[in-house]
Design an enzyme around this catalytic site. Structure first.
Site: not given
Ligand SMILES: Cc1ncc(C[n+]2csc(CCOP(=O)(O)OP(=O)(O)O)c2C)c(N)n1
Length: 553
Positions: A47, A109-110, A159, A467
């Site tokens: 989803e 349920f659900q 529903k 990042m």
């Molecule tokens: C759903 C979610 N969880 C955690 C984060 C925190 N976060 C921001 S950037 C990042 C790292 C992203 O790593 P990657 O996808 O390998 O991209 P890169 O920064 O290496 O280009 C994280 C964990 C987020 N933005 N979204």
């Protein structure tokens, strides 16, 4: 006609041709009504994927994105997609099914209280308790989603309501108490701004996603041509003003250009157009454009004075205010200022060190920008690659740089690219993701394969959460806590297992041929590019610092 058929008839009355979703028990009436309705339903693999795909469809077409899910876990799986759309003002209608009315509130349920859960992350939501309200609610939901400042609206339908027979007619008009979006504001405020423009010696314009949403980019371009005021953009505004225009100074804020950040810090008039002065843009608010008269043009009154003080507020649709402004504004005496900002732009461009031995992530983005001439739909995920995409993809057309700006949702890129491709079948869609985020909705490659969508997914693989590592490198003494994976996944093989074309790029010389091959390939293609894992996104303004205090760049 059943209630479910009435909902589907409502969707058709709104011009909906394509919906995204995932069925389940409580949604069966709705899905049965869809069966021979003529509306295409894209069955995502999760989803959340359906929600982001509908969002990518909406952002790339300007139409309302529609997403369906069943009750309980189906509905809660939409939450991140709804919040993502809400933060970036994306017009969407989510239809969730609810357990039968007699079962509500009994931990059935659900069962999940999805209207309760989504109240803070929707523009509005409805729980329909009477079949006679169904069509009216659908009409209201679309109206609310697409007017004023757009946003997601959720309709939850038990529903039994979708199963009831009745005579349904789609209402012709709408009357919503307390909801009156302001299309036209006060022209005297525009006169005031025109006078300020004439007087200003160092004016700047800052554009954001509101300009894209309003579709007022040609009106904006005329205003800039007439006045010669330099332009900076937020992440959400990228592409609204061509990146190769002389007066364009780049993105503002944490990973903005030196020129953009200096210019806004030193300007004497700052005209914010369809922006919300996000903290990633302002840095330390008290030092943000400290010398400037600040003007805010926006459709949402709640934005005025929310994050920065506003000296002149111009409420209303930009399609109304910008032509009027162009008409009234006369260029001021700004030749010296133009010379100054263009000198900064010349002297301090974005740059990175090329190194023949390893692939630099920035060069991957640059290569895609060159191959597509800045005109493709570019959808990103979230992380370092997103910021490099914002910096080095020279987006020349509006609505084509698609990214989760406000919420910063990892896992957004791939499904949103699917939605953008479905909404723009004759266009080229690229997705750039990190090796972290791609894993969050990788199952959607199967959706792309099922529909043979020619999306080109490029993973900038820096072997971990880039990042996060960057912040740990700069602010946490290189203590890389939980930002590296203990196993290596062959992502190209995963893509192949789903039925896409998988390409692995490890050597610098392989990059361009692989991107060109992807560009010419007419099915889903997935390129895993191994890049240098030491690179930082620069320049960078530490969180909470003034934006002219940048590291690097
Ligand atoms: C759903 C979610 N969880 C955690 C984060 C925190 N976060 C921001 S950037 C990042 C790292 C992203 O790593 P990657 O996808 O390998 O991209 P890169 O920064 O290496 O280009 C994280 C964990 C987020 N933005 N979204």
């Amino acid at each position: 006609m059943t209630g479910a058929q009435a909902v589907v008839a409502g969707l058709k009355a709104e011009g909906v041709e394509l919906v995204f979703g995932y069925p389940g028990g409580a949604a069966l009436n709705l899905y049965d009504a869809l069966y021979d309705s003529g509306i295409t339903h894209i069955l995502a693999r999760h989803e959340q994927g359906a929600a982001h795909a509908a969002d990518g469809y909406a952002r790339s077409t300007g139409k309302v994105g529609v997403c369906l899910a069943t009750s309980g876990p189906g509905a809660t799986n939409l939450v991140t997609g709804i919040a993502t759309a809400n933060m970036d003002s994306v017009p969407m209608v989510f239809i969730t099914s609810q357990v039968g009315t007699s079962l509500i509130g009994k931990d059935s349920f659900q069962e999940a209280d999805i209207t309760g859960i989504t109240t803070p992350i929707t523009k509005h939501n409805f729980l329909v308790k009477r079949p006679q309200d169904l069509m009216k609610t659908v009409k209201e939901a679309f109206y609310i989603a697409r007017t004023g400042r757009p946003g997601p609206v959720l309709i939850d339908i038990p529903k039994d309501i979708t199963g009831m027979e009745g005579d349904f007619t789609y209402p012709e008009s709408i009357n919503l108490r307390g909801y009156h979006p302001l299309f036209e504001g006060d022209p005297s405020k525009i006169e005031e701004l025109a006078a300020a423009i004439k007087k200003a010696k160092k004016p700047m314009v800052f554009v954001g996603g509101g300009l894209r949403i309003a579709g007022a980019w040609s009106e904006f371009a005329s205003f800039i041509e007439k006045t010669g005021i330099p332009v900076v953009s937020s992440l959400m505004g990228l592409g609204c003003f061509p990146a190769d225009h002389e007066l364009y100074l780049g993105m503002l804020g944490m990973h903005g250009t030196y020129t953009a950040n200096q210019s806004v810090t030193q300007c004497d008039l700052l005209i914010g157009i369809g922006v919300r002065f996000d903290d990633r843009v302002t840095g330390l608010v008290s030092k943000f454009a400290p010398e400037a008269l600040i003007v805010h043009m926006d459709i949402d009154p709640a934005e005025i004075n929310k994050n920065v003080r506003t000296d002149i507020k111009i409420l209303g649709d930009l399609k109304w205010s910008l032509p009027l402004l162009s008409q009234m504004a006369e260029p001021g005496d700004i030749a010296a200022w133009q010379k100054q900002v263009l000198a900064w732009k010349q002297e301090r461009p974005l740059r990175f060190e090329e190194n023949g031995d390893v692939i630099k992530p920035q060069s991957v983005v640059k290569a895609i920008s060159d191959i597509t001439e800045g005109s493709a739909f570019l959808v990103t995920d979230v992380g370092q690659h997103q910021m490099w995409a914002a910096q080095y993809y020279n987006s020349k057309k509006p609505r084509r740089f698609i990214t989760s700006g406000g919420l910063g949702t990892m896992g957004y890129g791939l499904p949103a690219a699917i939605g953008a491709q479905l909404g723009n079948p004759d266009e080229t869609v690229w997705a750039i993701a990190g090796d972290g985020g791609i894993m969050m909705n990788i199952q959607e490659i199967a959706t792309a394969v099922e529909h043979q969508l020619p999306i080109k997914v490029v993973v900038i693989n820096n072997q971990g959460l880039g990042m996060v590592r960057q912040w740990q490198r700069i602010f946490y003494d290189q203590r890389y806590s939980c930002s590296r994976y203990g196993t290596e996944t062959d992502l190209a093989k995963v893509a192949e297992a789903f039925g896409a074309k998988g390409i692995k790029v490890q050597e610098p010389g392989e990059l361009i041929p692989a991107l060109q091959e992807a560009n010419n390939y007419c099915g889903p293609v997935f390129i895993d590019v191994l890049v240098c894992d030491q690179e930082n996104v620069l320049p960078m303004v530490p969180a909470g610092a003034p934006i002219d205090q940048m590291i690097g760049g």
